[in-house]
Design a protein around this motif. Structure first.
Motif, mmCIF file in Angstrom:
data_model
loop_
_atom_site.group_PDB
_atom_site.id
_atom_site.type_symbol
_atom_site.label_atom_id
_atom_site.label_comp_id
_atom_site.label_asym_id
_atom_site.label_seq_id
_atom_site.Cartn_x
_atom_site.Cartn_y
_atom_site.Cartn_z
ATOM 1 N N ALA A 64 0.863 -1.182 0.000
ATOM 2 C CA ALA A 64 0.000 0.000 0.000
ATOM 3 C C ALA A 64 0.897 1.228 0.000
ATOM 4 O O ALA A 64 2.130 1.120 0.023
ATOM 5 C CB ALA A 64 -0.913 -0.006 1.231
ATOM 6 N N ASN A 65 0.274 2.395 -0.009
ATOM 7 C CA ASN A 65 1.018 3.649 0.081
ATOM 8 C C ASN A 65 1.050 4.079 1.545
ATOM 9 O O ASN A 65 0.006 4.201 2.183
ATOM 10 C CB ASN A 65 0.351 4.728 -0.769
ATOM 11 C CG ASN A 65 1.266 5.899 -1.039
ATOM 12 O OD1 ASN A 65 2.420 5.713 -1.393
ATOM 13 N ND2 ASN A 65 0.760 7.105 -0.879
ATOM 14 N N HIS A 66 2.254 4.326 2.077
ATOM 15 C CA HIS A 66 2.420 4.574 3.507
ATOM 16 C C HIS A 66 2.793 6.023 3.788
ATOM 17 O O HIS A 66 3.622 6.614 3.089
ATOM 18 C CB HIS A 66 3.510 3.659 4.066
ATOM 19 C CG HIS A 66 3.155 2.208 4.045
ATOM 20 N ND1 HIS A 66 2.715 1.527 5.153
ATOM 21 C CD2 HIS A 66 3.156 1.308 3.021
ATOM 22 C CE1 HIS A 66 2.470 0.262 4.833
ATOM 23 N NE2 HIS A 66 2.723 0.105 3.536
ATOM 24 N N HIS A 67 2.170 6.593 4.837
ATOM 25 C CA HIS A 67 2.552 7.888 5.392
ATOM 26 C C HIS A 67 3.002 7.609 6.828
ATOM 27 O O HIS A 67 2.182 7.216 7.664
ATOM 28 C CB HIS A 67 1.380 8.865 5.387
ATOM 29 C CG HIS A 67 0.872 9.206 4.021
ATOM 30 N ND1 HIS A 67 1.293 10.309 3.318
ATOM 31 C CD2 HIS A 67 -0.027 8.570 3.219
ATOM 32 C CE1 HIS A 67 0.677 10.352 2.151
ATOM 33 N NE2 HIS A 67 -0.127 9.305 2.063
ATOM 34 N N VAL A 68 4.274 7.788 7.094
ATOM 35 C CA VAL A 68 4.834 7.430 8.399
ATOM 36 C C VAL A 68 5.401 8.664 9.084
ATOM 37 O O VAL A 68 6.053 9.497 8.450
ATOM 38 C CB VAL A 68 5.929 6.350 8.245
ATOM 39 C CG1 VAL A 68 6.741 6.189 9.529
ATOM 40 C CG2 VAL A 68 5.304 5.020 7.859
ATOM 41 N N SER A 69 5.134 8.782 10.382
ATOM 42 C CA SER A 69 5.727 9.855 11.182
ATOM 43 C C SER A 69 6.336 9.247 12.442
ATOM 44 O O SER A 69 5.689 8.426 13.110
ATOM 45 C CB SER A 69 4.683 10.914 11.546
ATOM 46 O OG SER A 69 3.577 10.326 12.210
ATOM 47 N N PHE A 70 7.581 9.635 12.759
ATOM 48 C CA PHE A 70 8.332 9.076 13.875
ATOM 49 C C PHE A 70 8.342 10.036 15.063
ATOM 50 O O PHE A 70 8.394 11.267 14.883
ATOM 51 C CB PHE A 70 9.781 8.824 13.458
ATOM 52 C CG PHE A 70 9.959 7.682 12.498
ATOM 53 C CD1 PHE A 70 10.290 6.415 12.954
ATOM 54 C CD2 PHE A 70 9.815 7.872 11.135
ATOM 55 C CE1 PHE A 70 10.471 5.364 12.069
ATOM 56 C CE2 PHE A 70 9.987 6.829 10.234
ATOM 57 C CZ PHE A 70 10.314 5.565 10.712
#
Length: 759
Positions: A433-439
């Motif tokens: 899938a298309n991922h939007h990640v924030s750490f």
């Protein structure tokens, strides 16, 4: 001879039905399409938007669809405790007072925000706003620094931010007086005052940077460029009868820009040194200047005008002598908007640098002392999309990339960790899938928000190694599905080279009948700065502007197939794929697009391009719409162009020189719709806002003038007070969209449209 039965006769008749014989969309049909977004947008539940983290904490927040609109949720990663991110009712009250119109708590006019001072800040209509969370007060944030128009020319009508800037040890202060740098001690005594600053070659106080040991200071001395102003007439102000004149500083391709000269001051000796300008000739930009931690050197990045050379330059503080650490060149363009550099331990002995020199965007580890590559950090036929975090101690990089996983859509973004030496590549996001990640700042946690156009959003909290902590939100689209929503169809065909896959979407009408033939309309945006076919589920778009899947469906419901694809010349694939745009904006990927349409028509009988294809787009998509009609008239027959830059010489310098180069040459003319207006054969509608601050509105009117001179017919809609996004996120959205829909009905279905003026 085969006997013709009634079922067979019905089938034959269905095959003979043309769009012109289908029932004409009624006034109610058109209004239903115009209203589709507002009626459907509230039908999802628990669809989470990408998250943000509160700095230096394990708290994060995100936007969530709920009954009646959107809630902003804050959650603690450790405890799982969650609640409202802020008092939405109070913010709604403050925004209602500030805007002079009713704003409701669950429909605040922004998608994203950040905590700042005593409240929250966000962007609204390109401008920063702030809302106090203890009182119902919201207002635009005041502008303290002198703007730099398009990052190239300082707006000298505005005062610079000239506050006293203290040295790290607090013993000295610096500012500019009468165009010269002045340094004061704790008693206010002048220790240093430059003598060479003038109005035509001034020291810019906003560029002052102290060395960590407080001995040195570097500042830019600036020769101003050409102050080009775009003048617009606000024909219909809200508060008065008479029009207003508005002037905007707006550099255009070929204009003279500010020339910045870095100057090094030694506060121990009183000496100052102009850094050798031979290291950065004909500079377009000197950016990201920073002092190294030991105060022995500082470094900055240089881009040569024309965007074909980029350098990392290091300056020795003791001698004032500079040297080139990294020298990047290209026969086409260097995409500096996607550039990246990291000085390991902020000492400069090692540097991470992003380059496309091998044909893909990858990270390199440089030996800063000897100015040579130590090793390639990432490698493969895929591009690094973003560097998220660098751990100098562990010697690891966290980054986003696409196209790594065979068999997946090459635009799907995943997140990875890798060691400086290129070993240990680890994927942190595994779902296709298309991922939007924030750490989190300490890299202990991340929020992974992933989806596809056919997979509603999942939001998950994970540990740094990718293991799941808990599911935060799983979108419920049952109401949206019950209303008739169906996911777009992904379609892939080969491009102009016969090898490269071109990816796109096909949107069918709600009541699609495969036995019918549907004319095809393409929604185009082909700007080389990104790729544009939606990869996420949220069909209304993550941000207010733009015509996403729901806008395409609204048009499709009137009797069309509506598609979107990314042709060559757009970003996020190989360097060769991207380079098609070089000095060739008018190409817009059309050789790939036409083949894609033909492949779809060959596979699907209902995909009818026999009478030509329609097309619409905004901004760069408006220019591409004209390119379709002017340069491919046998294929594209009808177009609606919004807010386009129809001649790249008329648009902002930064975007156009990046792709079309410098100096301005005949490639600008070849791509110009204005120069080539006489080639128009199809039906055209032009729409723009008179107050467009992104693209000079005169670009639309110059196209109009050229078409008139060429004796061409077209329709024109100029919207008073309309901005760049007129008809898409601001202004009379419904009216503009209705006009677009009716134009396509009339020109492609060849049907009479309802009379909206009739009572």
């Amino acid at each position: 001879m085969k006997k013709i039965t009634l079922p067979l006769l019905a089938t034959l008749l269905a095959c003979l039905i043309t769009p012109s014989l289908m029932a004409a969309p009624s006034k109610a049909d058109i209004q239903a399409s115009v209203d589709l977004r507002k009626h459907w947008q509230g039908l999802t539940r628990d669809l989470a938007f990408p998250a943000r983290w509160v700095p230096d904490s394990h708290e994060f927040y995100y936007r969530l669809t709920v009954a009646g609109g959107f809630a902003f949720i804050k959650e603690n990663a450790d405890s799982g405790e969650k609640g409202p991110a802020f008092d939405q009712a109070m913010v709604a009250k403050g925004m209602s007072q500030a805007e002079g119109e009713t704003v409701t708590a669950l429909n605040l006019p922004f998608d994203d925000f950040w905590y700042e001072d005593d409240g929250i800040s966000f962007l609204l209509h390109y401008e920063p706003w702030h809302c106090n969370l203890s009182t119902a007060v919201c207002a635009k944030k005041p502008q303290h620094s002198r703007p730099i128009a398009d990052d190239e020319v300082r707006d000298l009508r505005m005062p610079a931010d000239n506050h006293l800037r203290s040295s790290p040890d607090g013993k000295l202060q610096a500012h500019v007086i009468d165009h010269n740098l002045q340094v004061l001690d704790q008693d206010g005594k002048t220790l240093l005052l430059s003598q060479d600053g003038t109005a035509g070659n001034f020291y810019d106080p906003q560029t002052i940077q102290w060395s960590p040991n407080s001995r040195y200071l570097v500042i830019f001395r600036v020769i101003p460029g050409y102050p080009r102003y775009v003048t617009r007439v606000l024909s219909s102000p809200k508060a008065q009868l008479q029009p207003e004149v508005i002037q905007q500083l707006y550099p255009k391709p070929g204009d003279v820009i500010d020339m910045a000269q870095p100057v090094l001051f030694d506060l121990h000796t009183g000496n100052h040194t102009d850094i050798d300008a031979a290291l950065f000739p004909n500079a377009y930009a000197l950016a990201n200047l920073n002092w190294r931690a030991d105060s022995k050197t500082f470094a900055f990045e240089y881009t040569r005008r024309g965007h074909q050379q980029a350098r990392l330059i290091e300056v020795n503080a003791a001698s004032g002598k500079g040297r080139v650490v990294i020298d990047e060149t290209s026969n086409t363009f260097i995409y500096q908007w996607r550039g990246y550099r990291h000085d390991v331990n902020n000492l400069g002995n090692e540097v991470l640098w992003l380059s496309e020199r091998d044909g893909w965007a990858h990270l390199y580890l440089y030996d800063g002392k000897h100015a040579k590559v130590k090793n390639l950090i990432t490698d493969g036929d895929w591009p690094v999309r973003e560097v998220v975090h660098v751990d100098d101690t562990k010697r690891q990089v966290w980054f986003a990339a696409s196209g790594v996983n065979p068999g997946e859509d090459p635009y799907f973004v995943h997140y990875y960790r890798v060691n400086f030496d290129g070993s240990g590549l680890t994927e942190l996001t595994h779902t296709a899938a298309n991922h939007h990640v924030s750490f989190s700042d300490d890299m202990q946690y991340f929020v992974d928000n992933y989806s596809r156009v056919d997979l509603p959003n999942m939001a998950e909290l994970k540990k740094a190694d990718g293991t799941l902590v808990r599911t935060l939100a799983k979108a419920d689209i049952s109401r949206l599905t019950a209303a008739g929503f169906k996911a777009p169809q992904v379609f892939v065909a080969k491009g102009r080279d016969g090898k490269t896959d071109i990816w796109g979407l096909i949107v069918k009408p709600q009541h699609f009948d495969p036995s019918k033939h549907y004319p095809v309309i393409e929604n185009i945006y082909a700007g080389p700065h990104d790729s544009f076919v939606p990869k996420d589920f949220w069909p209304f778009g993550y941000h207010s502007g733009g015509d996403k899947v729901i806008g395409m469906l609204a048009l499709a419901n009137l009797g069309f197939i509506v598609v979107q694809l990314d042709g060559m010349g757009t970003a996020n694939r190989s360097k060769a794929f991207h380079d098609v745009a070089w000095k060739n904006i008018g190409d817009s990927g059309f050789p790939d697009r036409i083949l894609w349409h033909q492949a779809a028509a060959h596979k699907y009988p209902w995909y009818d391009i026999s009478n030509g294809v329609g097309i619409y787009g905004a901004s760069a998509g408006g220019q591409s719409t004209l390119s379709a009609l002017l340069f491919h008239p046998a294929f594209y027959k009808v177009g609606v162009a919004f807010a386009g830059c129809y001649d790249n010489r008329m648009d902002k310098m930064s975007w156009n020189e990046q792709w079309m180069g410098w100096p301005v040459d005949d490639s600008y003319l070849r791509s110009s719709a204005v120069v080539n207006a006489a080639n128009l054969q199809g039906a055209l509608m032009i729409i723009f806002g008179e107050q467009d601050s992104n693209v000079d509105p005169s670009s639309s009117l110059q196209l109009v003038n050229a078409l008139i001179n060429a004796d061409k017919d077209f329709e024109l809609l100029q919207v008073p007070s309309g901005e760049h996004t007129v008809g898409r996120s601001t202004g009379p959205i419904d009216y503009v969209q209705r006009r677009q829909f009716m134009f396509f009905i009339k020109q492609m279905l060849h049907q009479q449209t309802p009379n909206w003026n009739a009572k």
